[in-house]
Design an enzyme around this catalytic site. Sequence first.
Site, PDB file in Angstrom:
ATOM      1  CE1 TYR A  76      91.722  38.082 -70.165  1.00 34.10           C
ATOM      2  CE2 TYR A  76      90.518  38.783 -68.213  1.00 34.10           C
ATOM      3  CZ  TYR A  76      90.556  38.108 -69.420  1.00 34.10           C
ATOM      4  OH  TYR A  76      89.440  37.486 -69.884  1.00 34.10           O
ATOM      5  CG  PHE A 128      74.989  49.297 -91.714  1.00 36.67           C
ATOM      6  CD1 PHE A 128      75.465  49.785 -92.921  1.00 36.67           C
ATOM      7  CD2 PHE A 128      75.777  48.416 -91.005  1.00 36.67           C
ATOM      8  CE1 PHE A 128      76.708  49.394 -93.405  1.00 36.67           C
ATOM      9  CE2 PHE A 128      77.032  48.026 -91.489  1.00 36.67           C
ATOM     10  CZ  PHE A 128      77.500  48.524 -92.686  1.00 36.67           C
ATOM     11  CB  THR A 129      74.783  44.974 -93.911  1.00 36.53           C
ATOM     12  OG1 THR A 129      75.972  45.618 -93.451  1.00 36.53           O
ATOM     13  CG2 THR A 129      74.510  45.423 -95.347  1.00 36.53           C
ATOM     14  CG  ASP A 219      75.448  52.914 -86.406  1.00 41.14           C
ATOM     15  OD1 ASP A 219      76.582  53.391 -86.188  1.00 41.14           O
ATOM     16  OD2 ASP A 219      75.251  51.955 -87.174  1.00 41.14           O
ATOM     17  CE  LYS A 262      82.567  51.526 -90.560  1.00 42.04           C
ATOM     18  NZ  LYS A 262      82.522  50.226 -89.895  1.00 42.04           N
ATOM     19  NE  ARG A 386      77.018  47.987 -98.855  1.00 44.78           N
ATOM     20  CZ  ARG A 386      77.489  47.528 -97.687  1.00 44.78           C
ATOM     21  NH1 ARG A 386      77.797  48.343 -96.723  1.00 44.78           N
ATOM     22  NH2 ARG A 386      77.633  46.259 -97.479  1.00 44.78           N
ATOM     23  CG  PHE A 452      77.516  42.371 -98.583  1.00 52.29           C
ATOM     24  CD1 PHE A 452      76.480  42.186 -97.685  1.00 52.29           C
ATOM     25  CD2 PHE A 452      78.651  43.035 -98.146  1.00 52.29           C
ATOM     26  CE1 PHE A 452      76.577  42.637 -96.373  1.00 52.29           C
ATOM     27  CE2 PHE A 452      78.759  43.502 -96.844  1.00 52.29           C
ATOM     28  CZ  PHE A 452      77.718  43.296 -95.958  1.00 52.29           C
TER      29      PHE A 452
END
Length: 460
Positions: A76, A128-129, A219, A262, A386, A452
């Site tokens: 943990y 970005f969303t 980001d 990614k 998009r 979306f």
Amino acid sequence: MATKIKRSWAEPYKMKMVELLKMTTPAQRKKALTAAGYNTFLLKSEDVYIDLLTDSGTSAMSDRQWAGMMMGDEAYAGSKNFYHLEDVVKSVYGYKYLVPTHQGRGAENILSKILIKKGNIVPGNMYFTTTRLHQELAGGRFEDIIIDEAHDPDNEFPFKGNVDLSKLDKLVKKYGAKKIAYVSIATSVNMAGGQPISLKNLKELRAYTKKHGILIIHDMTRVAENAYFIQQKEKDYGNKSVKAIVKEICSLTDGATMSAKKDALVNIGGFLTINDWNIFEEARNMVVVYEGLHTYGGLAGRDMEAMAIGIKESVDDDHIRARVGQVIYLGEKMKDYGIPIVRPTGSHGIFVDAKKFLPHIPQTAYTAQTLAAEVYLDSGVRTMERGIVSAGRKPNGENYFPKLELVRFTIPRRVYTQAHMDVIAESTARVFERRHQIKGLKMVYEPKYLRFFQARFEKL
Ligand code: F0G
């Protein structure tokens, strides 16, 4: 003797295991698409042949990463995999402090809550969303400061992720530097088509923000891919390794949020990393509320181990050349068929210009959503809208009308073959041939946030 034969991109790996795919008939696909409300997000993955919905969490891990999964220390607190990850983040990216999160948006949530006060402005190189939504939920307002070229799919400028400093300066003059929460900089700008920012631009931005006492939050979801384009296209960087370029990019920013799903080649994971101790302290407090203890942040020990190994693999020159090489291969094929795509080809997928592909369908009839549905019908290739659906609504309820109305053919890393790329291009070309017969859609269900993902449509 000099040869004219071009050296092709090729994979620096071979296959050890394969995942079998189901082939579908046109009738089966029509049924599946209708049941999914013409939203590719709502299709069952079983009904998909080649899945280009996203490059997020869809990569194939290496044998070393899988071996790392077996070395998970599922404690943990204080898992040894956390300390390994911490070492790797510091040595590969160079930021000082690390807070793991379950994925990118977990980091965005925490950082937005810490750095944004009600009424603040958050300038960035295109939205970005999830990033913008967290900025808005924290009380901020996003302002787009990307260069105009980024909104023009035909403009071949190699660094369409660049910031227009005059746009930033206008905001600073209008609101004062104190009202700017931070500048939000994405590498390999997703919504612009995976377009890179140059180091020259980033250095200018650093100088400007330093002068005004403004932070840059990075980001870094696809930073290695951005670094590859710098190596290939920016003056003076041709001889630098992707690894060195990644480090230099990070050194010009104050902290970062990461979706490790990614670049970092894992199926789940993310983190927040920052140079300022006070922000770190606060983030370490908050992660316990939203994600889990600060040494696991919603992840299993094995996930952190796979991430640590994936990060190292992601900045390898041979890996990234093949990764982006495959995307560029598909882009060239699409162009050969006359399909209108965003140029230059970006890092993580091909973005088809739906406005040009289906000029008779207005944005209010969901041009890109329609095209994504038609491509699936043709061959079982799943892509993503998009455009206006992804752009969503402003805090006051009005629709955003983005200039770009795109369908993203996102390529997972180390997953599909060159023959798959051929199938994708051929299928899109077939839809292009019958484009005049295609009709638009109407939205019949709209969720409140990030519509979306779950919106439903019917044929007009
Ligand atoms: N930032 C960028 C640039 C992204 O592309 C994503 C995710 C996130 C942040 C959020 O990270 O999903 O781990 O919470 N992009 C995925 C995509 C969903 O398909 O482009 P997350």
